[in-house]
Design a protein around this motif. Structure first.
Motif, mmCIF file in Angstrom:
data_model
loop_
_atom_site.group_PDB
_atom_site.id
_atom_site.type_symbol
_atom_site.label_atom_id
_atom_site.label_comp_id
_atom_site.label_asym_id
_atom_site.label_seq_id
_atom_site.Cartn_x
_atom_site.Cartn_y
_atom_site.Cartn_z
ATOM 1 N N ASN A 1 2.765 4.663 -0.703
ATOM 2 C CA ASN A 1 2.432 5.890 -1.421
ATOM 3 C C ASN A 1 3.589 6.880 -1.308
ATOM 4 O O ASN A 1 4.618 6.598 -0.678
ATOM 5 C CB ASN A 1 1.123 6.496 -0.905
ATOM 6 C CG ASN A 1 1.158 6.820 0.579
ATOM 7 O OD1 ASN A 1 2.201 7.209 1.117
ATOM 8 N ND2 ASN A 1 0.036 6.675 1.255
ATOM 9 N N ARG B 1 -6.393 8.558 -2.214
ATOM 10 C CA ARG B 1 -5.059 7.958 -2.106
ATOM 11 C C ARG B 1 -4.598 7.442 -3.465
ATOM 12 O O ARG B 1 -3.423 7.547 -3.826
ATOM 13 C CB ARG B 1 -5.085 6.819 -1.085
ATOM 14 C CG ARG B 1 -3.793 6.028 -1.030
ATOM 15 C CD ARG B 1 -3.851 4.914 -0.001
ATOM 16 N NE ARG B 1 -3.664 5.422 1.353
ATOM 17 C CZ ARG B 1 -3.509 4.633 2.413
ATOM 18 N NH1 ARG B 1 -3.524 3.317 2.279
ATOM 19 N NH2 ARG B 1 -3.341 5.156 3.608
ATOM 20 N N GLU B 2 -5.526 6.871 -4.233
ATOM 21 C CA GLU B 2 -5.181 6.281 -5.528
ATOM 22 C C GLU B 2 -5.176 7.304 -6.653
ATOM 23 O O GLU B 2 -4.776 6.990 -7.774
ATOM 24 C CB GLU B 2 -6.178 5.162 -5.861
ATOM 25 C CG GLU B 2 -6.124 3.999 -4.885
ATOM 26 C CD GLU B 2 -7.282 3.020 -5.064
ATOM 27 O OE1 GLU B 2 -8.109 3.260 -5.976
ATOM 28 O OE2 GLU B 2 -7.345 2.036 -4.317
ATOM 29 N N ASP C 1 -7.574 10.333 5.652
ATOM 30 C CA ASP C 1 -6.589 9.270 5.782
ATOM 31 C C ASP C 1 -7.287 7.958 6.119
ATOM 32 O O ASP C 1 -8.393 7.949 6.699
ATOM 33 C CB ASP C 1 -5.576 9.621 6.884
ATOM 34 C CG ASP C 1 -4.427 8.629 6.945
ATOM 35 O OD1 ASP C 1 -3.885 8.284 5.882
ATOM 36 O OD2 ASP C 1 -4.087 8.188 8.053
ATOM 37 N N GLU D 1 -1.236 16.866 -2.047
ATOM 38 C CA GLU D 1 -2.323 15.999 -1.604
ATOM 39 C C GLU D 1 -3.521 16.865 -1.218
ATOM 40 O O GLU D 1 -3.365 17.928 -0.625
ATOM 41 C CB GLU D 1 -1.853 15.185 -0.398
ATOM 42 C CG GLU D 1 -2.869 14.183 0.111
ATOM 43 C CD GLU D 1 -2.360 13.388 1.294
ATOM 44 O OE1 GLU D 1 -3.124 12.563 1.808
ATOM 45 O OE2 GLU D 1 -1.199 13.594 1.703
ATOM 46 N N GLN E 1 0.824 -1.214 0.000
ATOM 47 C CA GLN E 1 0.000 0.000 0.000
ATOM 48 C C GLN E 1 0.858 1.264 0.000
ATOM 49 O O GLN E 1 0.425 2.343 0.404
ATOM 50 C CB GLN E 1 -0.918 0.003 1.222
ATOM 51 C CG GLN E 1 -1.899 -1.154 1.249
ATOM 52 C CD GLN E 1 -2.738 -1.180 2.515
ATOM 53 O OE1 GLN E 1 -2.649 -0.294 3.356
ATOM 54 N NE2 GLN E 1 -3.547 -2.217 2.657
ATOM 55 N N GLU F 1 -9.894 6.407 0.252
ATOM 56 C CA GLU F 1 -9.200 5.435 -0.585
ATOM 57 C C GLU F 1 -9.108 5.920 -2.024
ATOM 58 O O GLU F 1 -8.084 5.731 -2.694
ATOM 59 C CB GLU F 1 -9.914 4.089 -0.501
ATOM 60 C CG GLU F 1 -9.765 3.436 0.873
ATOM 61 C CD GLU F 1 -10.562 2.153 1.012
ATOM 62 O OE1 GLU F 1 -11.621 2.051 0.341
ATOM 63 O OE2 GLU F 1 -10.130 1.265 1.776
ATOM 64 N N ARG G 1 -6.597 16.423 6.116
ATOM 65 C CA ARG G 1 -6.534 15.475 5.013
ATOM 66 C C ARG G 1 -7.333 14.230 5.397
ATOM 67 O O ARG G 1 -7.429 13.888 6.580
ATOM 68 C CB ARG G 1 -5.090 15.087 4.728
ATOM 69 C CG ARG G 1 -4.235 16.217 4.196
ATOM 70 C CD ARG G 1 -2.767 15.849 4.076
ATOM 71 N NE ARG G 1 -2.094 15.841 5.390
ATOM 72 C CZ ARG G 1 -1.613 14.772 5.979
ATOM 73 N NH1 ARG G 1 -1.749 13.571 5.413
ATOM 74 N NH2 ARG G 1 -1.002 14.856 7.149
#
Length: 597
Positions: free
Chosen positions: A273, A507-508, A578, A518, A271, A504, A576
């Motif tokens: 990043n 994030r992607e 998370d 971000e 996972q 999610e 943010r």
């Protein structure tokens, strides 16, 4: 502090391809064409657009034909380490047999291909010296190698001076005569492009007729790590490089060294990043260059044996812990100096700090001044220059933590000082130093860098004059708006979007990073619960206004004299989204950057 929200209307084409929330976020980052979101490797700019790259590839091809000796001169940070490991791996795959490398000792040789490093290189009797992530300002060092009959190939991405070194080839997208569309390649990106050009050259010459052609895409894990670590802007070309590297890491197709560092950092490879690379992996590599010898980091990245790689990763982890201890000591000492400066500013300038902060202590560690400058820049929203004695700090040396008198913050006569600086948006730090050097000849011995980060050296007896000169020049180049901390957010987020699936998706939707930040949101919340966890982290339970939903939130490193605050029932959060993955339970968590009562 001012909070400003991005306001950009997404195009209909963008809205047709992504959700309204993502369309708004992308539009705020100047993306309107859905094609810019395609991050396949085919979208990379071609290598041929880099000035001198054909000449550089031909030079390497000749060395391969003769099986000459190659020596790589690497920089001592994560970009330099990944660049060095990438070139060694690629050249080995392409049939080069005599490859060696050196990393200059930052404490004795300074930065780049200096005359001292040129002497070290000549002792290895190379036929070709390749610089990675350095060399564009190494005029004297290159001249020494050329005088001895050694070919020199420079790969770099730093801004050049008025005169280029007399090397056989210089591959740097920031050359004034280079038309490469992306000026934001990291050093490792430049090295990767050179290897692509070399493979094409060898392919055309039939070098792989009887052997398997090297799969250079397998080296994109190194490119991704070095690019994120060096904080270069993530334009589309760099986002492609990073995304392709991350995909390989998540699939377990990265080098054993990166896998071992990720494991020792407590991160999940599947996972991974950009945040993991920037805040967990890169610092462990950089710590070796700051305190010890970056050869340790390069050895880790070159290792193909997981057991051996883990042994290196354990050592890198220990060095990083020592780096954090030294940094903590220096931050405490800097806080004392800043308190004195602030009191002076209160008395003399009506609660105003100087436009730039210049700090020095005799016992500060030369390898950590850059990190300290970065932390203080974030704390005070001022450009910061931090100096240490060049000759006093040795690799692995400790910083004394006892009380010091005033003499400790006064530079000793005859000592060379090394400084590292970090800037704020709107002030190009290298241009600032260039202006000071032009207006005050002889004040600065050497300097170089980028808009947001730079390094310099000067004589200790010039520190006071330099501080005065750089303060006056910074005052000319800065205005009140630049010196006011402004947090730019993506605005509010609808209550129905405050869910795990949104976190999610975001994030992607990256990779996120420098100049492609971000997503950051702000909004008002009712505080249901607040408490300190760990030593100074504020754990919150909050409810968005107009909603019955309650959410977990956490703010790291808060001022415990202010928080928790039982009387505060409503807050404005800048946060943010998370994913909190704890005990195999995945939940939405707000990570709070700023909390305002």
């Amino acid at each position: 502090m001012l909070i400003r929200q991005r306001h950009a209307e997404p195009s209909q084409a963008l809205l047709a391809n992504v959700s309204p929330l993502l369309a708004r976020i992308y539009a705020g980052r100047q993306i309107q064409d859905p094609a810019e979101l395609q991050l396949d490797a085919a979208g990379l700019h071609p290598p041929a657009q880099l000035q001198d790259i054909a000449k550089a590839a031909a030079l390497l091809a000749d060395i391969r034909q003769q099986q000459g000796r190659i020596l790589i001169v690497a920089d001592f940070d994560a970009d330099g380490a990944t660049s060095c490991a990438l070139v060694i791996r690629a050249l080995t795959q392409m049939g080069f047999q005599h490859i060696d490398y050196i990393v200059p000792d930052r404490f004795t040789c300074g930065y780049g291909l200096s005359p001292e490093v040129a002497d070290m290189a000549l002792a290895r009797k190379p036929d070709l010296v390749i610089t990675v992530d350095n060399g564009i300002s190494s005029i004297t060092g290159v001249a020494a190698l050329k005088a001895a009959g050694v070919n020199v190939l420079i790969t770099d991405h730093h801004l050049p001076g008025d005169t280029l070194p007399d090397a056989d080839a210089i591959v740097n997208p920031n050359r004034f005569d280079c038309t490469f569309p992306s000026k934001n390649l990291a050093g490792v990106g430049v090295a990767f492009y050179l290897m692509l050009a070399l493979r094409a050259q060898l392919r055309q010459a039939g070098a792989f007729a009887d052997s398997k052609e090297p799969q250079l895409a397998d080296l994109l894990d190194l490119v991704a790590l070095g690019t994120v670590a060096d904080l270069v802007p993530l334009d589309r070309n760099n986002r492609i490089l990073v995304e392709q590297g991350l995909r390989r890491m998540r699939a377990g197709r990265c080098c054993a060294g990166i896998a071992a560092i990720v494991k020792r950092a407590g991160r999940n490879l599947g996972q991974l990043n950009t945040g993991d690379l920037g805040f967990a992996v890169a610092p462990r590599l950089n710590a070796a260059g700051r305190l010890e010898d970056m050869s340790l980091g390069i050895s880790c990245l070159l290792s193909d044996d997981p057991i051996n790689a883990d042994r290196f990763a354990v050592e890198l982890n220990a060095i990083n812990e020592e780096r954090k201890r030294i940094e903590t000591d220096m931050r405490e000492q800097a806080a004392i100096i800043m308190a004195d400066r602030e009191l002076q500013a209160l008395a003399e300038a009506g609660n105003e700090l100087p436009p730039i902060l210049c700090l020095y202590r005799a016992d500060w560690h030369q390898g950590v001044v850059g990190i300290l400058a970065s932390r203080l820049k974030e704390q005070f929203h001022r450009p910061v220059l931090v100096f240490a004695n060049a000759a006093q700090t040795t690799p692995g040396g400790n910083v004394a933590t006892a009380q010091h008198d005033a003499a400790d913050v006064t530079a000793s006569e005859g000592m060379e000082l090394k400084g590292s600086g970090r800037s704020i948006p709107g002030l190009h730090l290298r241009d600032l130093l260039d202006r000071v050097a032009s207006q005050h000849p002889g004040l600065i011995d050497r300097f170089g860098g980028h808009a947001m980060a730079a390094g310099l050296s000067l004589a200790s007896d010039q520190l006071e004059a330099f501080t005065q000169a750089v303060t006056e020049t910074a005052r000319e180049m800065l205005d009140e708006e630049m010196l006011t901390r402004t947090v730019v957010t993506d605005g509010n987020i609808a209550a129905q979007d405050l869910q795990l699936a949104t976190a999610e998706t975001l994030r992607e939707a990256g990779p996120w990073g420098q100049a492609f930040p971000e997503p950051l949101f702000d909004g008002e919340f009712t505080v249901l619960d607040q408490r300190i966890v760990g030593s100074n982290h504020l754990k919150l339970r909050v409810r968005p206004h107009g909603s019955q939903q309650s959410l977990d939130a956490i703010a790291f490193n808060v001022d415990t004299d202010i928080w928790p605050n039982p009387s505060c029932k409503t807050v404005r959060l800048v946060y943010r989204l998370d994913v909190n993955d704890f005990r195999q339970q995945r939940q939405l968590q707000l990570v709070v950057d700023h909390i305002l009562p």
